[in-house]
Design an enzyme around this catalytic site. Structure first.
Site, mmCIF file in Angstrom:
data_model
loop_
_atom_site.group_PDB
_atom_site.id
_atom_site.type_symbol
_atom_site.label_atom_id
_atom_site.label_comp_id
_atom_site.label_asym_id
_atom_site.label_seq_id
_atom_site.Cartn_x
_atom_site.Cartn_y
_atom_site.Cartn_z
ATOM 1 C CD GLU A 61 8.474 -4.153 -15.460
ATOM 2 O OE1 GLU A 61 7.829 -3.184 -15.020
ATOM 3 O OE2 GLU A 61 9.445 -4.640 -14.862
ATOM 4 C CD1 TRP A 78 7.247 -6.039 -11.570
ATOM 5 C CD2 TRP A 78 6.423 -5.416 -9.594
ATOM 6 N NE1 TRP A 78 8.256 -6.129 -10.641
ATOM 7 C CE2 TRP A 78 7.778 -5.747 -9.421
ATOM 8 C CE3 TRP A 78 5.685 -4.991 -8.489
ATOM 9 C CZ2 TRP A 78 8.413 -5.674 -8.182
ATOM 10 C CZ3 TRP A 78 6.315 -4.914 -7.242
ATOM 11 C CH2 TRP A 78 7.664 -5.257 -7.111
ATOM 12 C CD1 TRP A 98 6.543 11.701 5.785
ATOM 13 C CD2 TRP A 98 8.163 11.436 4.281
ATOM 14 N NE1 TRP A 98 6.604 10.366 5.483
ATOM 15 C CE2 TRP A 98 7.593 10.160 4.549
ATOM 16 C CE3 TRP A 98 9.207 11.510 3.353
ATOM 17 C CZ2 TRP A 98 8.026 8.986 3.949
ATOM 18 C CZ3 TRP A 98 9.645 10.344 2.738
ATOM 19 C CH2 TRP A 98 9.064 9.107 3.034
ATOM 20 C CG ASN A 156 9.009 1.479 -14.700
ATOM 21 O OD1 ASN A 156 8.091 1.901 -14.015
ATOM 22 N ND2 ASN A 156 9.769 0.445 -14.325
ATOM 23 C CD1 TRP A 181 4.983 7.773 1.298
ATOM 24 C CD2 TRP A 181 3.344 7.645 -0.212
ATOM 25 N NE1 TRP A 181 3.904 7.158 1.901
ATOM 26 C CE2 TRP A 181 2.889 7.059 0.998
ATOM 27 C CE3 TRP A 181 2.475 7.668 -1.308
ATOM 28 C CZ2 TRP A 181 1.606 6.518 1.133
ATOM 29 C CZ3 TRP A 181 1.198 7.131 -1.176
ATOM 30 C CH2 TRP A 181 0.778 6.569 0.041
ATOM 31 C CD1 TRP A 206 4.138 7.639 -7.166
ATOM 32 C CD2 TRP A 206 5.701 8.625 -5.914
ATOM 33 N NE1 TRP A 206 4.647 8.678 -7.893
ATOM 34 C CE2 TRP A 206 5.608 9.312 -7.146
ATOM 35 C CE3 TRP A 206 6.615 9.077 -4.963
ATOM 36 C CZ2 TRP A 206 6.400 10.414 -7.448
ATOM 37 C CZ3 TRP A 206 7.415 10.182 -5.256
ATOM 38 C CH2 TRP A 206 7.296 10.844 -6.489
#
Length: 471
Positions: free
Chosen positions: A276, A279, A308, A343, A361, A384
């Site tokens: 993590e 990341w 969208w 998360n 998004w 996102w």
């Protein structure tokens, strides 16, 4: 005289720029500059603003033990912060300004403006990531566009390059009259901080308390992290992200503690938590190579063609936690009330907004930044875009989370849902994630599902396929 400019690195331990200033054995001043207009444009949350404000007092105490006064200014914008800093450096007759680099577009432009205009030495150093952006590359010398090979290269370097946590030593003593005559903007309770603040009291800001949180997690929780991290009803995550976001902790400190006393290979829990942290650095590196990400653009070019058609009314219901899907609503209410979200649930609610409600998004990205205590642009944007299938990963656009299945898998007894959606307290476990199927559902003060997931999934597949065909 050295002038240290603090931004999102609010610590004295393991702070590369500060250590560089202290190593000169000259007197050092520190400065923090608030920029409320730019913060508003960047959607800084009120709860993170409060965390920053409270942390500044602790930073001031830590710096005082190093003979470093903390000065403070408030101006409106990044551009004005450069002007104010140059004026201050002239007043102090500073020889050099030092800072830790940030990688977002506006921050880079701010720092470039400083370097262009300063008549003295300006030194920006890499500190935010374990390995600076541009130093973890593939065999062709290009940046990684997918996480797994980036992680493999990152961890291989970590095995051969030992972690070094810098220890700060006091600066040369500051002449007392320099800071006591009232001519300098020394930080105090009377310093202006006009940006809106919302209480962050559940997050201690003292350095000792933050370090203890890191130790406690690595001593008591990390070993079962891999097994329990996706269960939002359990207290199994570190919740250290707010401190990483404002730089009260460094990624090096976290990695060092995760490995402390352990011989390789790490167990599954420690390895997963380290992943993590990787990341986090991955998204910082990506932002360095793709500045378009800081301008609202998709990483995958063809997905710019995706329509969208979602409505503002649907967006508002999602924001309020009134979608009729319990795990989504519980997560959104947790965010609204605490400034933090588990998360796993960040992925669930992001998928729901983009794939079930077909809202862009960017709307979710913005709302998260406006609410999160741990808001970090690179990580938030990366998360996102990952969920919206517009980002930099190998997963196809048909990654669409089923909110019912996600709830049943990760909150099987509905403990998390009942905590945040008290209207569902009486619903049996069997129906907690589909309360509309319960025979007593008409007596609940809870909305029916706003959309049908199966139908919206098919619409999403068509929207993405249309965009891909058109490209």
């Amino acid at each position: 005289m050295q002038l240290m400019w603090f931004r999102r690195d609010l610590r004295v331990e393991d702070n590369t720029a500060l250590q560089s200033a202290l190593n000169t054995q000259q007197p050092v001043y520190a400065i923090y500059i608030a920029t409320p207009t730019t913060w508003q444009q960047h959607d800084l949350s009120a709860i993170q603003a409060d965390l920053i404000y409270r942390r500044l007092f602790e930073l001031q105490n830590d710096l005082a033990r190093l003979n470093v006064p903390l000065l403070y200014l408030e101006v409106e914008t990044y551009q004005q912060s450069v002007d104010a800093l140059l004026e201050l450096s002239q007043t102090l007759q500073a020889e050099r300004i030092v800072f830790n680099r940030e990688y977002e577009v506006n921050e880079l432009a701010r720092d470039a403006r400083l370097s262009d205009r300063a008549p003295i030495d300006v030194r920006g150093v890499d500190d935010k990531c374990l390995f600076p952006p541009g130093s973890v590359l593939n065999q062709q010398g290009q940046y990684f566009k997918v996480f797994t090979p980036f992680k493999r290269k990152y961890l291989a370097r970590l095995e051969t390059e030992p972690l070094v946590i810098s220890k700060t030593q006091p600066a040369a003593a500051m002449p007392s009259h320099d800071i006591d005559d009232g001519s300098l903007p020394v930080f105090s309770v009377h310093s202006p901080f006009t940006y809106p603040r919302d209480s962050s009291q559940s997050y201690p800001v003292a350095t000792r308390a933050i370090r203890q949180r890191l130790r406690d997690f690595c001593d008591e929780t990390i070993d079962r992290y891999q097994l329990e991290r996706d269960r939002p009803a359990l207290d199994s995550t570190s919740q250290l992200s707010p401190y990483l976001a404002i730089g009260a902790l460094s990624v090096r400190q976290c990695l060092a503690r995760a490995q402390f006393g352990c011989s390789p290979p790490l167990n599954d829990g420690r390895e997963t938590w380290v992943s993590e942290l990787v990341w986090r650095d991955f998204y910082q590196h990506l932002l360095h190579f793709e500045p378009k990400l800081a301008k609202g653009h998709n990483f995958v070019v063809w997905t710019e063609k995706v329509r969208w058609p979602g409505s503002s009314a649907h967006l508002e219901l999602w924001q309020q936690g009134k979608t009729g899907y319990p795990i989504v609503d519980a997560a959104m209410r947790q965010l609204n009330q605490t400034g933090w979200m588990h998360n796993r649930l960040r992925m669930v609610v992001a998928s729901f907004l983009t794939k079930d409600l077909h809202v862009h998004w960017r709307e979710g990205e913005r709302y998260f930044m406006q609410r999160l205590v741990d808001g970090d642009y690179a990580a938030n944007n990366g998360g996102w875009q990952w969920s919206a299938s517009t980002g930099c990963d190998g997963q196809p656009y048909f990654r669409i989370f089923n909110p019912i299945a996600q709830g049943e898998r990760f909150d099987p007894k509905g403990e998390f849902v009942r905590k945040w959606v008290p209207e569902l307290q009486s619903v049996p476990d069997k129906y907690i994630h589909q309360p509309w199927k319960w025979t007593e559902s008409d007596n609940l003060f809870y909305p029916k599902p706003m959309v049908d997931h199966k139908s919206e999934r098919e619409i999403t597949l068509c929207l993405f396929q249309d965009a891909k065909d058109f490209s």
